[in-house]
Design an enzyme around this catalytic site. Structure first.
Site, PDB file in Angstrom:
ATOM      1  N   LYS A 249      46.297  37.970  46.719  1.00 49.07           N
ATOM      2  CA  LYS A 249      46.805  39.313  46.959  1.00 49.07           C
ATOM      3  C   LYS A 249      46.535  39.733  48.407  1.00 49.07           C
ATOM      4  CE  LYS A 249      48.323  40.582  42.851  1.00 49.07           C
ATOM      5  NZ  LYS A 249      47.758  41.739  42.158  1.00 49.07           N
ATOM      6  N   GLN A 309      36.928  35.329  34.608  1.00 46.67           N
ATOM      7  CA  GLN A 309      38.304  35.116  35.053  1.00 46.67           C
ATOM      8  C   GLN A 309      38.287  34.159  36.234  1.00 46.67           C
ATOM      9  OE1 GLN A 309      38.749  39.368  35.498  1.00 46.67           O
ATOM     10  NE2 GLN A 309      38.927  39.162  37.725  1.00 46.67           N
ATOM     11  N   ASP A 344      47.003  36.746  40.697  1.00 49.64           N
ATOM     12  CA  ASP A 344      46.046  35.857  41.356  1.00 49.64           C
ATOM     13  C   ASP A 344      44.908  35.443  40.436  1.00 49.64           C
ATOM     14  OD1 ASP A 344      45.087  38.472  41.284  1.00 49.64           O
ATOM     15  OD2 ASP A 344      43.964  38.288  43.147  1.00 49.64           O
ATOM     16  N   ASP A 380      32.167  42.333  33.846  1.00 55.10           N
ATOM     17  CA  ASP A 380      33.465  42.920  34.145  1.00 55.10           C
ATOM     18  C   ASP A 380      34.374  42.833  32.923  1.00 55.10           C
ATOM     19  OD1 ASP A 380      35.089  43.979  36.486  1.00 55.10           O
ATOM     20  OD2 ASP A 380      36.396  42.356  35.813  1.00 55.10           O
ATOM     21  N   GLU A 409      30.808  46.886  31.738  1.00 54.85           N
ATOM     22  CA  GLU A 409      31.786  47.655  32.504  1.00 54.85           C
ATOM     23  C   GLU A 409      33.059  47.708  31.674  1.00 54.85           C
ATOM     24  OE1 GLU A 409      35.210  48.186  35.282  1.00 54.85           O
ATOM     25  OE2 GLU A 409      34.698  46.338  34.233  1.00 54.85           O
ATOM     26  N   LYS A 520      38.777  45.995  47.656  1.00 51.87           N
ATOM     27  CA  LYS A 520      38.984  44.809  46.822  1.00 51.87           C
ATOM     28  C   LYS A 520      39.873  43.779  47.509  1.00 51.87           C
ATOM     29  CE  LYS A 520      40.533  47.171  43.306  1.00 51.87           C
ATOM     30  NZ  LYS A 520      41.089  47.475  41.958  1.00 51.87           N
ATOM     31  N   TYR A 521      40.679  44.253  48.495  1.00 44.07           N
ATOM     32  CA  TYR A 521      41.654  43.358  49.103  1.00 44.07           C
ATOM     33  C   TYR A 521      41.490  43.207  50.610  1.00 44.07           C
ATOM     34  CZ  TYR A 521      43.677  44.531  44.605  1.00 44.07           C
ATOM     35  OH  TYR A 521      43.871  44.740  43.267  1.00 44.07           O
TER      36      TYR A 521
END
Length: 649
Positions: A249, A309, A344, A380, A409, A520-521
């Site tokens: 991303k 993940q 992603d 997460d 979370e 985050k990106y």
């Protein structure tokens, strides 16, 4: 009449042990407590007839073979109580035993019959016979029983059988023909950090000083003095693992990354390794251990993200292709987290034919980081994975190290969030982030501190997260940031902020509760001393939390009926009741006076409780004497939206 029930079956089960407290779902799940603190246990215990009965609380560490035992006390109306202390972190089981106190019954009958003038020789022989069947609980009891038995045999005087010391010795030593034990109830005793912690969440790659340059663990270590000075004791790191390149991303969640875009750290795995590897630009595993040591030197712990993940580049995708779902054309299925699609990221398929190996691989990842010194994991999105997996995983890790804590979370339906807590998660995210009005705050806290939630659900109030910039913060008003911080820090003993909150960062994606230019990106470089920051306020709040044990627990809380509906007031007491703190926090920015009623408040340990006569302002140190059962104070939210007062007797 049920003709199939035999008399012996219908007459069995003389004792009834019911309404046992504490228990979660009738003992299906473990009660949560803190090691080293007393656990009170209550139950209704009764049987048919008028016999004198006795009861005991029995408990043991799950790994121990021997039971420990403590007598229970009758408090009236067949309600019995007792307590035990789990001396170290780990899993325990406890139960309640009840039996007929035959010697006490004999003694009671004998004393009543003495007034009738009848011959009691046979009755005395019956009592002496009970002494011969006793199995002494200890040498002291044995000595008493033998002595009184010898006196009776030598003299024939029944008074020897009525000695008070014999009554006490026989209570623990007599034969218990109808001894009945309840079911076993599980309990988890956690270390104190489970109940009290102050979290600071950060992206390790953004802790440097050069724009666009990826930070290292050395840069992270350089940030620790600032974080410690604000009073945080848990440093939470987003994933530190290699980041995949496939479908990476770009900035602001762009579908395509540009050259130099670092990608999301939640797209875990590349040729450099998977969940048990460190991103090369951060440093080495030794560098990470150095970071942990630096945190410990400043009285802080490290919490690590555990995200189940993978990037399509994760080694597991090639090594274990059966662990992932495929589309009809054979391509791997990417993750979904409605309403978003994460192109992603791919997530393991827990229903695959090799699921057992997947479970063990994920467990081994957690144990790997435990062996590196991590004792806290923020998990997460656990609600998107099978619940039995989490129950198994947490038990497996606890067997390895009972000091490991797990934060769930999960922003999910409330019953699912509570279900995760029951399964073993030490702490849980909450809906505090969106509770802004007095009535909804009072209702929500009432739910969290009520029964049975208080026995298994430990809330952790985050004021913001990398994923959530609440609408009430998007205006960027300092008083609102302070008000939300004060609410989180005082209502809950566990709370946290995501870095940038102290700088009043508030630029949103229009119309959404998300940060524009999300970290985050991309890599962010901040001026941690920029004008307008509220770091001194954060430090003052955390200093007050550390100095007042009433704020280091959540459950002992009651709300005050303030006349001003735009303020919320409450009182919190420490577990030993020696520290009592009153809070009155503004929910709007207007300055005003507030009347805080405290007429029925007391402070002190145990039975020594004294009426509150004054309050001390925990910020200014000023003392205010109560008049007419309360105190009237002025509050200016632009300066400080919270009045925090310690009660003085």
């Amino acid at each position: 009449m049920n003709k199939t029930a035999r008399p012996v079956e219908s007459a069995s089960g003389t004792f009834h042990i019911t309404d046992v407290y504490p228990s979660v779902d009738c003992g299906r799940f473990a009660v949560k407590r803190i090691a080293g603190e007393a656990v009170e246990v209550w139950a209704d215990i009764y049987r048919d007839g008028q016999a004198v009965i006795s009861a005991a609380l029995v408990w043991r560490h799950e790994a121990a073979g021997e039971w420990q035992r403590m007598p229970m006390t009758l408090h009236g109306n067949d309600r019995w109580g007792g307590a035990f202390v789990p001396d170290r972190p780990g899993r325990y089981v406890y139960a309640i035993e009840a039996w007929t106190d035959e010697f006490a019954n004999w003694r009671q009958r004998f004393e009543l019959q003495q007034t009738s003038g009848s011959d009691l020789t046979l009755d005395a022989i019956e009592g002496a016979g009970m002494l011969t069947k006793a199995h002494a609980a200890g040498p002291a009891d044995a000595a008493v029983i033998i002595k009184q038995c010898e006196i009776y045999l030598a003299t024939g005087e029944p008074g020897a059988l009525l000695a008070p010391e014999l009554k006490r010795a026989m209570a623990d030593s007599q034969y218990r023909a109808d001894l009945t034990r309840s079911q076993l109830f599980p309990l988890v005793a956690d270390r104190p950090r489970a109940r009290y912690g102050t979290w600071y969440q950060m992206f390790p790659r953004s802790q440097g000083n050069v724009p666009g340059e990826h930070a290292t663990f050395t840069d992270c270590i350089a940030r620790l003095p600032d974080i410690a000075a604000m009073g945080f004791d848990v440093v939470h790191l987003t994933p530190i693992h290699p980041i995949g390149g496939a479908r990476r991303k770009g900035r602001n969640d762009a579908a395509t990354a540009l050259s130099g875009d670092p990608g999301s750290p939640y797209a875990i795995g590349s040729a450099d390794g998977g969940h048990d590897a460190v991103h090369p630009q951060l440093g080495t595993l030794d560098d990470f251990r150095s970071f942990i040591a630096a945190c410990h030197a400043r009285g802080m712990e490290v919490a690590l993200d555990f995200a189940v993940q993978c990037s399509p580049d994760h080694p597991w995708v090639k090594q274990h292709p059966q662990w992932f779902k495929r589309r009809p054309d054979g391509s791997i299925r990417t993750a979904e987290h409605r309403p978003q699609r994460w192109d992603d990221v791919v997530t393991p398929d827990f229903a695959n034919e090799d699921a057992g190996a997947l479970w063990h691989a994920l467990r081994d990842v957690v144990l790997f980081w435990v062996d590196q010194g991590v004792r806290i994991f923020r998990v997460d999105n656990p609600h998107t994975k099978p619940l039995p997996f989490w129950e198994w995983l947490i038990r497996e890790v606890e067997r390895h190290d009972a000091n490991v804590l797990f934060l769930a979370e999960a922003f999910a339906p409330p019953k699912l969030m509570k279900g995760l807590a029951k399964l073993g998660f030490t702490q849980s995210y909450t809906y505090f982030t969106w509770r802004t009005q007095r009535a909804e705050l009072e209702q929500y806290l009432g739910e969290l501190i009520g029964y049975p939630e208080r026995d298994f659900f430990r809330p952790n109030f985050f004021v913001n997260t990398p994923d959530i910039l609440p609408f009430h913060l998007q205006i960027g008003e300092s008083w609102m940031f302070k008000s939300r911080l004060a609410l989180a820090a005082t209502l809950s003993s566990n709370y946290g902020i995501y870095s940038g909150f102290e700088l009043l960062e508030h630029a949103p994606i229009p119309g959404r509760e998300e940060y524009l230019n999300s970290e985050k990106y991309e890599i962010k470089v901040r001026d941690w001393q920029q004008p307008g920051n509220i770091k001194p306020y954060v430090a003052a709040l955390n200093r007050i939390r550390r100095g007042n044990s009433a704020l280091q627990q959540t459950a002992n809380l009651r709300f005050i009926a303030l006349e001003d509906g735009n303020m919320i007031g409450f009182i919190k007491e420490s577990i030993d009741q020696s520290n009592v703190v009153v809070a009155a926090i503004a929910l709007t920015r207007d300055a005003r006076e507030v009347w805080i009623p405290l007429g029925d408040s007391k402070v002190g340990r145990g039975d020594v409780r004294c009426t509150v006569t004054a309050v001390e302002d925990l910020v200014t140190g000023e003392r205010h004497t109560l008049e007419w059962g309360g105190v009237r104070l002025r509050i200016d939210p632009e300066r400080d939206p919270a009045l925090l007062l310690r009660c003085v007797a």
